[in-house]
Design a protein around this motif. Sequence first.
Motif, PDB file in Angstrom:
ATOM      1  N   PRO A   1       0.823  -1.206   0.000  1.00 40.10           N
ATOM      2  CA  PRO A   1       0.000   0.000   0.000  1.00 40.10           C
ATOM      3  C   PRO A   1       0.869   1.272   0.000  1.00 40.10           C
ATOM      4  N   ARG A   2       0.413   2.225  -0.776  1.00 41.84           N
ATOM      5  CA  ARG A   2       1.215   3.435  -1.012  1.00 41.84           C
ATOM      6  C   ARG A   2       0.759   4.547  -0.054  1.00 41.84           C
ATOM      7  N   ILE A   3       1.704   5.048   0.722  1.00 41.12           N
ATOM      8  CA  ILE A   3       1.365   6.019   1.775  1.00 41.12           C
ATOM      9  C   ILE A   3       2.029   7.376   1.494  1.00 41.12           C
ATOM     10  N   TYR A   4       1.235   8.425   1.581  1.00 38.46           N
ATOM     11  CA  TYR A   4       1.802   9.779   1.482  1.00 38.46           C
ATOM     12  C   TYR A   4       1.736  10.404   2.874  1.00 38.46           C
ATOM     13  N   PHE A   5       2.810  11.077   3.269  1.00 35.17           N
ATOM     14  CA  PHE A   5       2.875  11.677   4.611  1.00 35.17           C
ATOM     15  C   PHE A   5       2.728  13.197   4.520  1.00 35.17           C
ATOM     16  N   VAL A   6       1.830  13.731   5.344  1.00 32.44           N
ATOM     17  CA  VAL A   6       1.571  15.180   5.376  1.00 32.44           C
ATOM     18  C   VAL A   6       1.738  15.670   6.815  1.00 32.44           C
ATOM     19  N   GLY A   7       2.233  16.865   6.977  1.00 39.03           N
ATOM     20  CA  GLY A   7       2.243  17.461   8.330  1.00 39.03           C
ATOM     21  C   GLY A   7       3.615  17.538   8.953  1.00 39.03           C
ATOM     22  N   MET A   8       3.629  17.499  10.285  1.00 36.31           N
ATOM     23  CA  MET A   8       4.892  17.641  11.014  1.00 36.31           C
ATOM     24  C   MET A   8       5.641  16.313  11.004  1.00 36.31           C
TER      25      MET A   8
ATOM     26  N   GLY B   1       4.073  -1.209   4.145  1.00 36.56           N
ATOM     27  CA  GLY B   1       3.678  -0.166   3.201  1.00 36.56           C
ATOM     28  C   GLY B   1       4.874   0.389   2.438  1.00 36.56           C
ATOM     29  N   VAL B   2       4.597   1.372   1.613  1.00 35.89           N
ATOM     30  CA  VAL B   2       5.679   2.054   0.904  1.00 35.89           C
ATOM     31  C   VAL B   2       5.357   3.551   0.887  1.00 35.89           C
ATOM     32  N   SER B   3       6.395   4.332   1.106  1.00 33.91           N
ATOM     33  CA  SER B   3       6.172   5.776   1.130  1.00 33.91           C
ATOM     34  C   SER B   3       6.260   6.341  -0.293  1.00 33.91           C
ATOM     35  N   VAL B   4       5.262   7.109  -0.680  1.00 34.78           N
ATOM     36  CA  VAL B   4       5.303   7.697  -2.026  1.00 34.78           C
ATOM     37  C   VAL B   4       5.486   9.214  -1.959  1.00 34.78           C
ATOM     38  N   GLY B   5       5.867   9.694  -0.806  1.00 35.68           N
ATOM     39  CA  GLY B   5       6.185  11.123  -0.708  1.00 35.68           C
ATOM     40  C   GLY B   5       5.832  11.705   0.640  1.00 35.68           C
TER      41      GLY B   5
ATOM     42  N   SER C   1      -4.490  22.647   2.104  1.00 31.03           N
ATOM     43  CA  SER C   1      -4.826  21.239   1.888  1.00 31.03           C
ATOM     44  C   SER C   1      -5.284  21.011   0.452  1.00 31.03           C
ATOM     45  N   LYS C   2      -6.034  21.988  -0.083  1.00 26.40           N
ATOM     46  CA  LYS C   2      -6.490  21.836  -1.472  1.00 26.40           C
ATOM     47  C   LYS C   2      -5.296  21.828  -2.421  1.00 26.40           C
ATOM     48  N   MET C   3      -4.349  22.725  -2.141  1.00 33.26           N
ATOM     49  CA  MET C   3      -3.155  22.801  -2.985  1.00 33.26           C
ATOM     50  C   MET C   3      -2.347  21.509  -2.852  1.00 33.26           C
ATOM     51  N   LEU C   4      -2.263  21.020  -1.586  1.00 32.67           N
ATOM     52  CA  LEU C   4      -1.484  19.801  -1.339  1.00 32.67           C
ATOM     53  C   LEU C   4      -2.067  18.588  -2.062  1.00 32.67           C
ATOM     54  N   THR C   5      -3.392  18.529  -2.100  1.00 30.79           N
ATOM     55  CA  THR C   5      -4.008  17.344  -2.698  1.00 30.79           C
ATOM     56  C   THR C   5      -3.582  17.182  -4.158  1.00 30.79           C
ATOM     57  N   ALA C   6      -3.340  18.324  -4.822  1.00 28.64           N
ATOM     58  CA  ALA C   6      -2.888  18.235  -6.218  1.00 28.64           C
ATOM     59  C   ALA C   6      -1.528  17.521  -6.283  1.00 28.64           C
ATOM     60  N   TYR C   7      -0.658  17.829  -5.309  1.00 25.43           N
ATOM     61  CA  TYR C   7       0.667  17.170  -5.281  1.00 25.43           C
ATOM     62  C   TYR C   7       0.527  15.702  -4.854  1.00 25.43           C
ATOM     63  N   ILE C   8      -0.334  15.494  -3.872  1.00 30.34           N
ATOM     64  CA  ILE C   8      -0.491  14.128  -3.349  1.00 30.34           C
ATOM     65  C   ILE C   8      -1.038  13.219  -4.451  1.00 30.34           C
ATOM     66  N   LYS C   9      -2.013  13.715  -5.174  1.00 34.73           N
ATOM     67  CA  LYS C   9      -2.675  12.939  -6.224  1.00 34.73           C
ATOM     68  C   LYS C   9      -1.661  12.411  -7.244  1.00 34.73           C
ATOM     69  N   LYS C  10      -0.709  13.262  -7.584  1.00 35.89           N
ATOM     70  CA  LYS C  10       0.307  12.872  -8.584  1.00 35.89           C
ATOM     71  C   LYS C  10       1.090  11.640  -8.156  1.00 35.89           C
ATOM     72  N   GLN C  11       1.153  11.405  -6.825  1.00 34.11           N
ATOM     73  CA  GLN C  11       1.983  10.308  -6.322  1.00 34.11           C
ATOM     74  C   GLN C  11       1.191   8.989  -6.220  1.00 34.11           C
ATOM     75  N   ASN C  12      -0.061   9.011  -6.639  1.00 38.69           N
ATOM     76  CA  ASN C  12      -0.932   7.821  -6.623  1.00 38.69           C
ATOM     77  C   ASN C  12      -0.964   7.094  -5.271  1.00 38.69           C
ATOM     78  N   PRO C  13      -1.292   7.780  -4.197  1.00 42.77           N
ATOM     79  CA  PRO C  13      -1.287   7.087  -2.896  1.00 42.77           C
ATOM     80  C   PRO C  13      -2.575   6.278  -2.673  1.00 42.77           C
ATOM     81  N   ASP C  14      -2.491   5.291  -1.775  1.00 44.42           N
ATOM     82  CA  ASP C  14      -3.681   4.547  -1.340  1.00 44.42           C
ATOM     83  C   ASP C  14      -4.228   5.131  -0.044  1.00 44.42           C
ATOM     84  N   ALA C  15      -3.353   5.805   0.708  1.00 45.55           N
ATOM     85  CA  ALA C  15      -3.776   6.389   1.988  1.00 45.55           C
ATOM     86  C   ALA C  15      -2.833   7.541   2.347  1.00 45.55           C
TER      87      ALA C  15
END
Lengths: 379, 374
Positions: free
Chosen positions: B236-243, B259-263, B302-316
Motif C-alpha cells: 500500500p502506497r502512503i503519502y505523509f503530510v504534516g509535522m 507499506g511504501v512511502s510515495v512522498g 490542503s487543497k493545494m497539497l491534494t494536487a501534489y499528493i494525487k500525482k503520487q498515486n497514494p492509497d492512503a
Amino acid sequence: MNEKFKDLPEYLARKKENGSKIIGYFCNYIPEELIKSADAVPLRLVSGGVPEAMQAGEQYVKSYCCPYIRSCIGNRVNENPLYTFLDAICVAGTCDGMKHVEEYWRKYSDIPVFSVGVPKVSNRFRTREHTSKYFKSELTRLKKDLEILTGTKITDKRLKENIRLYNLIRSRMRRLYDHLNIGSSKISWRDIFRISHLGYLIDRDEFLGEITNILKELRIKTSSIERSEEQVRLMLYGSILAFEDTKVLDIVEASGGKIVADALCTGSRFWRKDVSIEGSLMDGLVDRYLYNIPCAHMMDFMMRLNYVIATARDSKSQGLLYYNLKSCDTYRSEFREIEEDVKKELGIPSLLIETEYSPADIGTTRTKIEAFLEMVRGV
Amino acid sequence: MDSKNRIGATRSRVVAKWRLFPPEIIFSMGAIPYDLLLHEGLVTTKDDEVNPSKYAIEAGLSADCCPWNLSAASKILSKEDDSDIDMFLATVGFCDVSSKSWRTMSKRIGRPFYSIEIPQFNFESENNALLFIQQELSSMFNRLSRRRGYEFSEERLLKEIKKGNFIRNLLSDITKFLSTQSVPVSALEYFLIQTSAGDYLQDPDITGSILNRIKTEIESRNKNGESAPGIQDGAPRIYFVGMAPQQLGFWNLIEDCGGVSVGCDTYLSLFYELIPEHTNVQKELAKWIWRMPHNIPSIERSKMLTAYIKKQNPDAVIIGNLVGCRNISQSDRFVKETIREELGIPVTSLEFGASDEDITLLEPHIRSLIDMCK
C-alpha cells in the motif's frame, strides 16, 4: 452597570431588530471605532474560563492549543448566547492560535469573517514605514468590508465622532486606574477589571455615562478603610485574562494578596493611548492600534518590558504575578527575561502561574501563590 | 548526516535559518545558511543527553512547546560560546515558537538576531502582503549590508536562485519516480533527500552533484522496474503530510508495517515550483514566497497539497501531528476533511512527541492503516 450586563441579550436583540449588525472580534488590534462608525455594534469576545467551552473547542483544535483559543471555538460550538447574535466576525492575524480560530469560523460558520493582517515586526526603525502602510491597507479593507455588510458609509465625520467617543472612554478608564494608586480609594483593581470587561460588551455611549458617574462618586467618597499593610501588592501580567477566568484572582484574594495593577490586553493595555484626530484618521488608527503596547506575539520585547517595569514601579507592587495560559508560548518564552529584568530594576520577585480553564490545578496554584506571598512578606 | 559538521570548516559566516526559509537568500549575502531544526533537532542515537530539552527549558522555553524547537535550542545553548553560528535569522509570521526560540538562543549565546516577517494569515490581502514581503526583503538586504557587512547584490541573488532551481528540479524529478508502480527509493532515503532543500546541505554545487548521481541511480532502477530494497511488491502506497517526527526510525516503520512511502510534504514548500529567474528578482521572489504551501491558510493549503499528493498515486494519507506544535498540527481536522473530500482515500492522524517510545507506539496504528489498504 451589572444590570446592563444582564440586559445584554435583550439589548443585542433590540439592536438587531432595528437593523444594526452585531460584529464580534477577539484581539485588541481591531479598531472598534470603525465598527461603530459603520453603525454596527462591536463585541469583544473575551469569554473564557469555562471548562465546557474549552473542551468543546477540542473537536477542532488539539488539547495542546491554548485554552482561550479552544474557547473561542468552543463557545460557538456550545452556542454561547452572545455568539448567536453575531452577524460577522473580525479576526486579527496575531498568534498561531488565532489563525486557527479564523480558519474554524471560515469553514464551519455561515457568517462573514473579516481578517486583518497585523505585522509583527512593526516597531522597528527599519520597518516602521512599510508595516504602517501594510496595516493601513488592511484597515482600509476592513472599512470597506464593514461598509458593504452594513450598507453604511464610514464617513470621516462619523469616524471622527466615534474616535472622540472612544478617546473619552479610554481617558476615563485610565483615570479609574489612577484611583488604584490613591490609598483611600474605594475602588479595587478587581472592580476596574470587571468594568473593563463590561466595556467590551455593553452599549459604548452608556458605558461612557456609567464610568463618568463612577468617577464622580469616587471623587466624593473615599474609603474610610486605610490600605491594609498586610495585603501583598501584586501586579498581574501575561496571557489574556478572560471574563469568567477568576480562578487565580480568587486564590490571590483568599491568600491575602491584592492585585493593584495589570499590564494585560484585557486590562490597562486596552485603555492606553488615544487616537489622534489631527490629520488622516486612518493614520491615527494605525498609530494607536499598531503601536500600543504590543502582545507577546509581536517582536518588540523592550516595549512590553518597559511597560511592565513602569507599571509595577508606579503601583508600588511587591511582586509580579505572571499569568500564563498553558500552551501560550509567546508569553511563556518571555517569562525568564521579564523575571530577571524586573528583579534587576525593581528588586521584586515574579511568580509564573501556568494554568488552563480547569479546576484540576486549584490546589497546586493555591500552594504556589501562598508560598510566593509568604516569601514576599518575608515570613 | 555529516553536513552538520561542515559549518565548522567554512570561512563564511553561518546564518541559522528556519526550516522553510529559502536558502538562496542567505547564500546571496555571501553567508552559509544552516537549517537549525534539521541539524540540531533530529533525535539521533549519538545523543546521550538524558533530557534533550534541558538547556532550552532553563533558558525560558516552555517544556511542552514544539519538540523540534526545544531540542534544537537546547543543543545550541549547551555549546554556549562554541557555537559556529554567527547570526540567527528568524522568520516571523508562520510559527511563533521558532521566532521566540531563535531570539532566546541569540540572547543567551550573544550572537546577533534578525527577524524577517512573511505575513501568512491574510489570504485575501495578497497585494498588501506581496508589497510587504518585497519591502521586508529589501530592508533586510540593506540593513545587513550596511550594518553587518553582508555583501548582497541582485546579480548574486539571481545566480543563487538559479543554483537553487537546479536543486529544485532534481528534487521534483526524484519525487516523480515515487509515483511509479515500483517505488525505487525507500521512505528514509527520500526524507533525507528532501532535507537537502533546507540549506542545500550548505553547498549547492556539492549537493547538486550528489542529487544528480542519486537521480541517475533511481532512474536506472526505475527503467529495470526495480523497487528499493526491502519494499514489498504491491505494498500500500502512503503519502505523509504534516509535522515530521524527529526520529528517523519513523520512516522505516512505514515499510516495516508492509507499506511504501510515495512522498512527504516536509520540505515541499521549498521546491513546490521554481522561483522565476526574471530580472525583477525580488518581486518574483516575494510572489514565490507568498505562495509557498505552508504560508497559505490550512484549507487552501490542503487543497493545494491534494494536487501534489494525487500525482503520487497514494492509497492512503498519514497526517503527522507533533504534540506541542501550535501551528500545522492544530489544523489536523481541516486538513483531514479536505484531503478526504478531494481524494476519497483513507486518511489517518498520528500524534507523537520527541521520544523513541512515541514512535514505537505508532506501529499498531500504521499497521492497521496499511492492512486496511491491502
